[in-house]
Structure formats: structure tokens, C-alpha cells
Design a protein around this motif. Structure first.
Motif, PDB file in Angstrom:
ATOM      1  N   LEU A  32       0.834  -1.197   0.000  1.00 34.07           N
ATOM      2  CA  LEU A  32       0.000   0.000   0.000  1.00 34.07           C
ATOM      3  C   LEU A  32       0.872   1.252   0.000  1.00 34.07           C
ATOM      4  O   LEU A  32       0.554   2.245  -0.663  1.00 34.07           O
ATOM      5  N   GLU A  33       1.984   1.206   0.696  1.00 35.64           N
ATOM      6  CA  GLU A  33       2.905   2.353   0.712  1.00 35.64           C
ATOM      7  C   GLU A  33       3.444   2.637  -0.689  1.00 35.64           C
ATOM      8  O   GLU A  33       3.532   3.797  -1.099  1.00 35.64           O
TER       9      GLU A  33
ATOM     10  N   ALA B  24       3.496   6.084  -5.370  1.00 36.24           N
ATOM     11  CA  ALA B  24       3.447   6.201  -6.830  1.00 36.24           C
ATOM     12  C   ALA B  24       2.342   7.157  -7.270  1.00 36.24           C
ATOM     13  O   ALA B  24       2.545   8.001  -8.154  1.00 36.24           O
ATOM     14  N   LEU B  25       1.170   7.053  -6.649  1.00 37.86           N
ATOM     15  CA  LEU B  25       0.057   7.936  -7.014  1.00 37.86           C
ATOM     16  C   LEU B  25       0.357   9.384  -6.651  1.00 37.86           C
ATOM     17  O   LEU B  25       0.080  10.298  -7.438  1.00 37.86           O
ATOM     18  N   ALA B  26       0.945   9.613  -5.485  1.00 31.04           N
ATOM     19  CA  ALA B  26       1.286  10.984  -5.065  1.00 31.04           C
ATOM     20  C   ALA B  26       2.357  11.574  -5.979  1.00 31.04           C
ATOM     21  O   ALA B  26       2.298  12.758  -6.325  1.00 31.04           O
ATOM     22  N   ALA B  27       3.315  10.763  -6.406  1.00 36.43           N
ATOM     23  CA  ALA B  27       4.355  11.247  -7.317  1.00 36.43           C
ATOM     24  C   ALA B  27       3.772  11.578  -8.688  1.00 36.43           C
ATOM     25  O   ALA B  27       4.169  12.557  -9.328  1.00 36.43           O
ATOM     26  N   HIS B  28       2.830  10.775  -9.131  1.00 38.43           N
ATOM     27  CA  HIS B  28       2.244  10.968 -10.458  1.00 38.43           C
ATOM     28  C   HIS B  28       1.244  12.117 -10.497  1.00 38.43           C
ATOM     29  O   HIS B  28       1.310  12.975 -11.368  1.00 38.43           O
ATOM     30  N   TYR B  29       0.306  12.137  -9.567  1.00 37.29           N
ATOM     31  CA  TYR B  29      -0.781  13.123  -9.570  1.00 37.29           C
ATOM     32  C   TYR B  29      -0.494  14.350  -8.703  1.00 37.29           C
ATOM     33  O   TYR B  29      -1.122  15.390  -8.890  1.00 37.29           O
ATOM     34  N   GLY B  30       0.392  14.211  -7.718  1.00 40.75           N
ATOM     35  CA  GLY B  30       0.547  15.233  -6.691  1.00 40.75           C
ATOM     36  C   GLY B  30      -0.604  15.082  -5.708  1.00 40.75           C
ATOM     37  O   GLY B  30      -1.617  14.455  -6.018  1.00 40.75           O
TER      38      GLY B  30
ATOM     39  N   GLN C 127      -8.940  13.191  -7.748  1.00 38.38           N
ATOM     40  CA  GLN C 127      -9.276  11.852  -8.234  1.00 38.38           C
ATOM     41  C   GLN C 127     -10.107  11.075  -7.218  1.00 38.38           C
ATOM     42  O   GLN C 127     -11.058  10.391  -7.569  1.00 38.38           O
ATOM     43  N   ILE C 128      -9.700  11.166  -5.943  1.00 37.99           N
ATOM     44  CA  ILE C 128     -10.369  10.447  -4.858  1.00 37.99           C
ATOM     45  C   ILE C 128     -10.623  11.455  -3.746  1.00 37.99           C
ATOM     46  O   ILE C 128      -9.688  11.930  -3.105  1.00 37.99           O
ATOM     47  N   ASP C 129     -11.871  11.766  -3.513  1.00 41.36           N
ATOM     48  CA  ASP C 129     -12.259  12.818  -2.581  1.00 41.36           C
ATOM     49  C   ASP C 129     -12.272  12.309  -1.133  1.00 41.36           C
ATOM     50  O   ASP C 129     -13.311  11.961  -0.581  1.00 41.36           O
TER      51      ASP C 129
ATOM     52  N   LYS D 279     -10.678   2.218  -3.511  1.00 44.02           N
ATOM     53  CA  LYS D 279     -10.632   3.290  -4.510  1.00 44.02           C
ATOM     54  C   LYS D 279      -9.194   3.612  -4.902  1.00 44.02           C
ATOM     55  O   LYS D 279      -8.900   3.827  -6.074  1.00 44.02           O
ATOM     56  N   VAL D 280      -8.302   3.650  -3.930  1.00 38.29           N
ATOM     57  CA  VAL D 280      -6.890   3.945  -4.191  1.00 38.29           C
ATOM     58  C   VAL D 280      -6.275   2.827  -5.034  1.00 38.29           C
ATOM     59  O   VAL D 280      -5.564   3.093  -6.014  1.00 38.29           O
TER      60      VAL D 280
END
Length: 74
Positions: A13-14, A19-25, A32-34, A60-61
Motif C-alpha cells: 500500500l505504501e 506512486a500515485l502521489a508522485a504521479h498526480y501530486g 481523483q479520490i475525494d 478506490k486507491v
């Protein structure tokens, strides 16, 4: 049993959150996910704490990670 068809096999999960934080900020990820862990003082640590306790948010993540086709990050 093999996990060959599981796209999340071997991915923590980490790694997914990183990866998502690096890609989307963090702001993009919150769009993307509220969920508040991405909006208010976001960090990998606080996000992991929330996602481990909240199955619907974790799903969702994980779904966004799979749909984004990103490589996992350490």
C-alpha cells in the motif's frame, strides 16, 4: 496458490500511495479520490493510517493505481 492474475500482488500500500502521489501530486490525487487524507496536510504516513482502517477508501486507491498503470515506487 498463485497470484499471477492479481495486478497488486507483491505491491505494498505504501508503494501504491507513493506512486500515485508522485504521479498526480496530492492536490491531483484529492481530485481523483475525494478523501480528507489527501486534502488536509497530506503525507504518505497519514494516508496509510487512514487507508488501512478504511476498506472502501483503500479499494478506490487500489483501483486508481491499477487504472493508472503506474509502476510501484519504494
Amino acid at each position: 496458490m498463485t497470484q499471477a492474475n492479481n495486478p497488486l500482488h507483491g505491491v505494498t500500500l505504501e508503494q501504491i500511495v507513493t506512486a500515485l502521489a508522485a504521479h498526480y501530486g496530492w492536490e491531483g490525487l484529492a481530485r481523483q479520490i475525494d478523501i480528507n487524507c489527501f486534502k488536509k496536510d497530506p503525507s504518505v504516513k497519514s494516508s496509510l493510517k487512514f487507508l488501512r482502517k478504511t476498506p472502501w477508501a483503500r479499494e478506490k486507491v487500489e483501483a486508481l493505481f491499477i487504472a493508472s498503470k503506474l509502476p510501484p515506487r519504494a
